[in-house]
Design an enzyme around this catalytic site. Structure first.
Site, short mmCIF file in Angstrom:
data_model
loop_
_atom_site.label_atom_id
_atom_site.label_comp_id
_atom_site.label_asym_id
_atom_site.label_seq_id
_atom_site.Cartn_x
_atom_site.Cartn_y
_atom_site.Cartn_z
N LYS A 52 0.84 -1.20 0.00
CA LYS A 52 0.00 0.00 0.00
C LYS A 52 0.88 1.25 0.00
CE LYS A 52 -3.78 -2.49 2.04
NZ LYS A 52 -4.47 -2.97 3.23
N GLN A 96 -4.89 -1.77 9.33
CA GLN A 96 -4.67 -3.08 8.69
C GLN A 96 -5.27 -4.19 9.55
OE1 GLN A 96 -3.27 -3.65 5.55
NE2 GLN A 96 -4.01 -5.73 5.95
N ASP A 119 -11.32 2.41 3.63
CA ASP A 119 -11.56 0.97 3.45
C ASP A 119 -13.05 0.68 3.22
OD1 ASP A 119 -9.60 -0.91 3.24
OD2 ASP A 119 -9.22 -1.08 5.39
#
Ligand code: NDP
Length: 283
Positions: A52, A96, A119
């Site tokens: 990422k 994460q 997200d």
């Protein structure tokens, strides 16, 4: 023989488009910043976070790395999120997953400001998708819509069968296909006559987490097959939920594993970050 839907190529295209957009935004004085929180040292999570950050670098997004030790308490993590929520220079916040077992993931997701929820996991983002309001969409299903559109697959009026009803893939996938005017059937582990339902699909999305489960018996002649699954077999080779060798001669278009859905997830995360910065600038 099916045509391959090339996720590597399409994700590269999207990243190049974003790079151009970010350069334009920078020239107008707007920067894009993503904060990535990693708790612990799970090896797979470390790889995802590294990828990422690399994507951010390529596109010109500033990434802030918040690496916290495994023994971080839930309260400490929530405090970090509150700090990033209040930081005006941060456009997107990504925690994460999975988190260590002593931390409640739902509480953490709920704590992220929905305006920075790149997200797309916050209940507000999911609710917005459900009622057709603007909000961030979970990256993997959003990437699948891009794969279909950019490969010339029309969704409107098609029978779309989604197998799997998880919060991060199956459910948002179904809502997105519905938003695109598909006729959507959702299947799960209690579905009866799964083969028959799958065989009636014009677009079949396989997201159950079972290697090579979907054989030719599940696929209609000429169907478009999207394989979300990722597994490593005994020889350490990647495969999906679809038995590619058996499905490929029947499908009209199919995503390979690797190189299909996988690369799209990060591309869509980057796209959500750029969108977050644009929305902030418009405020
Ligand atoms: P989950 O385990 O959260 O959900 C699996 C879903 O499949 C559940 O809804 C379950 O039904 C259903 N299911 C399981 N077995 C069957 C069966 N035999 N028949 C019908 N339905 C079944 O998985 P995820 O949605 O998180 O992930 C699915 C796959 O996609 C995994 O392989 C994962 O690694 C991969 N993935 C890939 C991503 C990418 O970027 N390419 C991103 C995210 C996931 P029920 O609800 O009834 O239990």
């Amino acid at each position: 023989m099916a045509q391959l839907i090339d996720g590597k190529m399409i994700s590269a295209q999207i990243k190049d488009e974003l790079k151009e957009e970010v350069a334009k935004m920078n020239s107008q004085g707007t920067t894009v910043t993503l904060a990535v929180i990693l708790v612990g040292q799970d090896p797979a999570s470390c790889v995802y976070v590294r990828n990422k950050k690399r994507a951010c670098e390529y596109i010109g997004i500033r990434s802030i790395s918040c690496e916290m030790p495994e023994e971080t308490t839930q309260e400490e993590l929530l405090a970090k999120i509150r700090e990033l929520n209040q930081d005006d220079s941060v456009d997107g916040i990504l925690v994460q997953l999975p988190l260590p077992a002593h931390i409640n993931e739902d509480a953490v997701i709920d704590a992220i400001d929905p305006a920075k929820d790149v997200d797309g996991f916050h209940p507000r983002s999911v609710g917005a998708l459900c009622i057709g309001k603007p909000g961030f969409v979970s990256c993997t299903p959003a990437g699948i819509i891009q794969l279909l559109k950019r490969s010339g697959v029309a969704i409107e009026g098609k029978h779309c069968v989604v197998v799997g009803r998880s919060n991060i893939v199956g459910k948002p996938m179904s809502l997105l296909l519905l938003r695109e005017n598909g006729t959507v059937t959702i299947c799960h582990s209690r579905t009866k006559n799964l083969k028959d339902i799958c065989r009636s699909a014009d677009i079949l999305v396989c997201a159950i987490g079972k290697p090579k489960f979907f054989t030719e018996e599940y696929i209609k002649d000429g169907a478009v097959v999207i394989d979300v699954g990722i597994h490593r077999n005994a020889e350490n080779k990647l495969c999906g939920d679809v038995d590619f060798e058996k499905a490929e001669p029947i499908a009209s278009k199919i995503t390979p594993v690797p190189g299909g859905v996988g690369p799209m997830t990060i591309a869509m995360l980057m796209s959500n970050c750029v969108e977050a910065a644009k929305r902030k600038a418009q405020k």
